[in-house]
Scaffold this active site. Structure first.
Site, PDB file in Angstrom:
ATOM      1  N   MET A  70      -1.953   4.497   5.085  1.00 39.44           N
ATOM      2  CA  MET A  70      -1.928   3.882   3.757  1.00 39.44           C
ATOM      3  C   MET A  70      -2.933   2.735   3.773  1.00 39.44           C
ATOM      4  O   MET A  70      -2.889   1.875   4.658  1.00 39.44           O
ATOM      5  CB  MET A  70      -0.546   3.321   3.431  1.00 39.44           C
ATOM      6  CG  MET A  70       0.576   4.329   3.470  1.00 39.44           C
ATOM      7  SD  MET A  70       2.177   3.547   3.140  1.00 39.44           S
ATOM      8  CE  MET A  70       2.426   2.615   4.643  1.00 39.44           C
ATOM      9  N   SER A  78      -2.393   1.017   7.740  1.00 44.93           N
ATOM     10  CA  SER A  78      -0.930   0.978   7.771  1.00 44.93           C
ATOM     11  C   SER A  78      -0.368   2.398   7.859  1.00 44.93           C
ATOM     12  O   SER A  78      -0.560   3.209   6.956  1.00 44.93           O
ATOM     13  CB  SER A  78      -0.412   0.279   6.509  1.00 44.93           C
ATOM     14  OG  SER A  78       0.991   0.216   6.514  1.00 44.93           O
ATOM     15  N   CYS A 125      -6.021   0.678   4.719  1.00 47.09           N
ATOM     16  CA  CYS A 125      -7.014   0.741   5.794  1.00 47.09           C
ATOM     17  C   CYS A 125      -6.418   1.075   7.149  1.00 47.09           C
ATOM     18  O   CYS A 125      -7.098   1.632   8.002  1.00 47.09           O
ATOM     19  CB  CYS A 125      -7.794  -0.570   5.869  1.00 47.09           C
ATOM     20  SG  CYS A 125      -6.862  -1.981   6.472  1.00 47.09           S
ATOM     21  N   GLY A 166     -11.346  -3.189   8.141  1.00 42.45           N
ATOM     22  CA  GLY A 166     -10.779  -1.906   7.756  1.00 42.45           C
ATOM     23  C   GLY A 166     -11.584  -1.201   6.701  1.00 42.45           C
ATOM     24  O   GLY A 166     -11.799   0.002   6.771  1.00 42.45           O
ATOM     25  N   GLU A 169      -8.817 -10.692   7.493  1.00 39.07           N
ATOM     26  CA  GLU A 169     -10.156 -11.055   7.038  1.00 39.07           C
ATOM     27  C   GLU A 169     -10.344 -12.571   7.043  1.00 39.07           C
ATOM     28  O   GLU A 169     -10.973 -13.135   7.933  1.00 39.07           O
ATOM     29  CB  GLU A 169     -10.411 -10.477   5.649  1.00 39.07           C
ATOM     30  CG  GLU A 169     -11.823 -10.714   5.154  1.00 39.07           C
ATOM     31  CD  GLU A 169     -12.065 -10.121   3.794  1.00 39.07           C
ATOM     32  OE1 GLU A 169     -12.961 -10.615   3.090  1.00 39.07           O
ATOM     33  OE2 GLU A 169     -11.366  -9.166   3.421  1.00 39.07           O
ATOM     34  N   ASN A 188       4.469   0.878   1.678  1.00 34.27           N
ATOM     35  CA  ASN A 188       4.760  -0.298   2.482  1.00 34.27           C
ATOM     36  C   ASN A 188       5.216  -1.419   1.560  1.00 34.27           C
ATOM     37  O   ASN A 188       4.722  -1.540   0.431  1.00 34.27           O
ATOM     38  CB  ASN A 188       3.526  -0.731   3.275  1.00 34.27           C
ATOM     39  CG  ASN A 188       3.766  -1.970   4.119  1.00 34.27           C
ATOM     40  OD1 ASN A 188       3.507  -3.087   3.683  1.00 34.27           O
ATOM     41  ND2 ASN A 188       4.259  -1.779   5.321  1.00 34.27           N
ATOM     42  N   TYR A 202       2.524  -4.383  13.152  1.00 33.46           N
ATOM     43  CA  TYR A 202       1.289  -4.138  12.396  1.00 33.46           C
ATOM     44  C   TYR A 202       0.160  -5.025  12.911  1.00 33.46           C
ATOM     45  O   TYR A 202       0.274  -6.255  12.912  1.00 33.46           O
ATOM     46  CB  TYR A 202       1.589  -4.457  10.929  1.00 33.46           C
ATOM     47  CG  TYR A 202       0.474  -4.283   9.930  1.00 33.46           C
ATOM     48  CD1 TYR A 202       0.104  -3.014   9.492  1.00 33.46           C
ATOM     49  CD2 TYR A 202      -0.167  -5.387   9.377  1.00 33.46           C
ATOM     50  CE1 TYR A 202      -0.884  -2.860   8.543  1.00 33.46           C
ATOM     51  CE2 TYR A 202      -1.154  -5.234   8.419  1.00 33.46           C
ATOM     52  CZ  TYR A 202      -1.509  -3.969   8.007  1.00 33.46           C
ATOM     53  OH  TYR A 202      -2.489  -3.809   7.051  1.00 33.46           O
ATOM     54  N   CYS A 243       0.825  -1.204   0.000  1.00 30.60           N
ATOM     55  CA  CYS A 243       0.000   0.000   0.000  1.00 30.60           C
ATOM     56  C   CYS A 243       0.867   1.264   0.000  1.00 30.60           C
ATOM     57  O   CYS A 243       2.057   1.214   0.285  1.00 30.60           O
ATOM     58  CB  CYS A 243      -0.941  -0.006   1.199  1.00 30.60           C
ATOM     59  SG  CYS A 243      -0.138  -0.362   2.777  1.00 30.60           S
TER      60      CYS A 243
END
Length: 611
Positions: free
Chosen positions: A287, A291, A289, A583, A449, A309, A444, A79
């Site tokens: 970045m 990060s 949802c 997110g 999901e 990222n 992180y 992202c």
């Protein structure tokens, strides 16, 4: 061990775990199925490219090497924050078109949609535009200058100022409405709408405020004939004392509009200026949802946009707890697993060295990453010196506490201190790697999901049914409070605040509410409570709608999908079901539930007793 042929057979036979892995990919579409087919092949090849011990740990469920359908088969990035301001100001190239700087907000918005589509097709993560209201304000000002010239020729002097403001405001609304529709009608090369986030709310000039109002009013209005909730872009509203936090602040009325929008459309989420600045050193939208980038400077100036990222590898923390069975052994095993994650991250970095600027011109040559590299340049200059992040993810802190202590450890200070120390240990390890390899390693809180189900399923097969751990069918995301427990938003935020400060590479807090459209003050009370405590807060409210009976609220979660509680309608063509999917928002009614996911949704915390 399954072969590529086995994986393709699962795909062809429409195995639910395969075609529904991503909640925002519609498996009925040719573009999606083509991407899933290519991803199945790339995942199989990519897995075999990994170092043997990393591959084994991934297959066993000790770690998860994310996005194998894209990387390492291709040396792609994850992202990013697009440097839209730089691209609009200086012009850019897409395909065969040399795009000149826009001279109106309508043209700027149209260019942004094309930038988003091309960036999203050149990477595999979400992309964000920071402070879009402030970026576009200068182009709205060009519209105002044009209308001023017209007014001086054709409008009575006493009406000129009102004419200019009305015409400029209409231009802004039309431009932002077009951008909303364009994003939701775009399809990237992977068969889905771009995962894009807009950050806004801090602009104080007249045009920035108009843009903020337009973004919110357009989202409130909804899309199309049925006025359904837009899934993208994700809206993140910034709150700052002196700008919009309090009733005396100049943009307080826009905060009230944001509250109304959130109660009806679940977005915007909010960024709290004070807390976020204290956490990460400066202020920026995430970045994708969740990060977040670290503080970074070039030539004495803070740089945010144009950074990215490099990917995520996630630790299965409950697995370590189940294997260890006591705290000392847990910490020993944690350090061993972190070494495997380190090797996975280093392999991602090594693979990226094979990319050239010509592989993704929009990113490397034409400004999205803030630079204009030549074809022969080394792209690693954009990633080293802590300019980019690479993420060590984790899942299941709650389950760690349940295994090593007891299921209600949230109120046990001994357990709390140990669980916090898990993240402190990980954070210290990341800092050590950052210094050693000159790339920012970050901790992180993974938006897991389908991984919530994958890890839990593998551990169920290995350890059997364990109450409060493997019996649920899912693991708890990140550092979040156990979703089955009834707590107030204030208790939840206070609890999670302790852990987020050690997870600065990616974090978000959620609070669940009943329908609050009639009581925005209650929602504002939670927002205000969070201001100096948590940096990033998501607002989850029931906004499902049945077009058959007119019901608006929360649908019932079943193992086969969502159902209107009033008329029992389950038809996806006559319902609008919107849920938070780790997110981003998604429409899960269009696909069956991942096993166990309906249990998690049924048990979400949504009590506002303290209000």
């Amino acid at each position: 061990m399954e072969s590529l042929q086995d994986d393709l057979t699962h795909l062809i036979n429409a195995s639910s775990d395969v075609i529904h892995e991503n909640a925002n990919k519609d498996p009925k579409r040719f573009t999606t199925m083509r991407d899933l087919t290519a991803g199945t092949v790339a995942r199989n090849i990519g897995l075999n490219m990994l170092p043997e011990h990393v591959r084994r740990a991934h297959r066993n469920g000790e770690i998860h090497f994310h996005d194998l359908d894209y990387h390492p088969y291709h040396p792609m990035t994850n992202c990013c924050l697009i440097d839209v301001a730089h691209m609009l100001k200086n012009g850019f190239i897409i395909g065969n078109a040399h795009v000149k700087p826009p001279q109106s907000i309508q043209t700027a918005a149209a260019q942004i949609s094309q930038i988003i589509a091309n960036v999203s097709s050149s990477q595999y993560g979400g992309c964000s535009i920071d402070r879009i209201d402030e970026v576009l304000s200068r182009y709205a000002h060009l519209n105002a200058l044009k209308h001023t010239r017209d007014a001086e020729q054709f409008v009575l002097p006493q009406l000129q100022e009102d004419y200019v403001m009305r015409m400029t405001e209409k231009d802004i609304y039309d431009a932002m409405q077009s951008l909303e529709y364009e994003i939701n009608t775009l399809y990237t090369s992977n068969g889905q709408t771009p995962f894009v986030t807009f950050g806004f709310g801090l602009g104080t000039d007249i045009y920035a405020k108009m843009i903020q109002r337009a973004i919110l009013n357009i989202r409130i209005e909804g899309l199309g004939k049925e006025k359904v909730t837009a899934i993208f872009p994700k809206l993140v509203f910034s709150i700052k004392d002196g700008v919009n936090l309090k009733s005396a602040d100049p943009n307080y009325d826009i905060k009230q509009l944001a509250l109304q929008c959130s109660s009806k459309r679940m977005y915007p989420d909010i960024l709290n200026y004070k807390a976020l600045t204290q956490l990460i050193g400066d202020f920026k939208v995430p970045m994708g949802c969740r990060s977040f980038l670290n503080l970074y400077e070039e030539e004495g100036k803070t740089v945010n946009s144009g950074r990215c990222n490099l990917g995520v590898t996630t630790l299965n923390l409950p697995r370590i707890a189940l294997e260890a069975k006591h705290t000392e052994q847990f910490m020993s095993l944690l350090k061993e697993r972190l070494e495997i994650v380190k090797d996975a991250c280093l392999y991602r970095i090594q693979r990226l060295k094979d990319a050239t600027p010509e592989n993704a011109p929009i990113l490397y040559q034409h400004g999205a990453f803030g630079k204009s590299l030549c074809p022969e340049d080394d792209i690693m200059q954009l990633f080293t010196q802590r300019r980019a992040t690479i993420s060590i993810g984790y899942i299941g802190l709650y389950e760690v506490g349940a295994v090593l202590f007891h299921p209600n450890w949230e109120a046990d200070e001994v357990a709390l201190s140990f669980i916090e120390n898990v993240l402190i240990t990980m954070k210290q390890y990341a800092a050590q790697l950052t210094k050693q390899y000159n790339i920012q390693f970050s901790i992180y809180g993974t938006p897991s999901e389908s991984l919530t189900h994958r890890f839990c399923t593998l551990d169920y097969e290995k350890f059997g049914e364990i109450e409060h751990v493997t019996d649920k069918g899912y693991y708890t995301n990140s550092f979040h409070y156990d979703t089955r427990k009834k707590v107030t938003p204030f208790e939840k935020l206070t609890f999670e605040q302790r852990f987020a400060k050690h997870s600065l590479g990616g974090f978000i807090h959620y609070c669940e509410y009943p329908d609050l459209k009639h009581n925005l003050k209650a929602l504002e009370t939670v927002w205000d409570y969070s201001y100096d405590k948590v940096g990033y807060l998501g607002t989850n409210l029931p906004i499902d709608k049945c077009f058959e009976c007119g019901f608006e609220g929360e649908f019932n979660a079943t193992a086969h999908g969502f159902m209107c509680p009033h008329c029992h309608n389950t038809n996806p063509e006559t319902t609008d079901v919107i849920k938070r999917t780790c997110g981003y928002l998604g429409q899960p009614l269009k696909r069956p539930m991942i096993k166990g996911r309906h249990k998690e949704i049924q048990s979400r915390v949504k009590h506002m007793d303290a209000l």
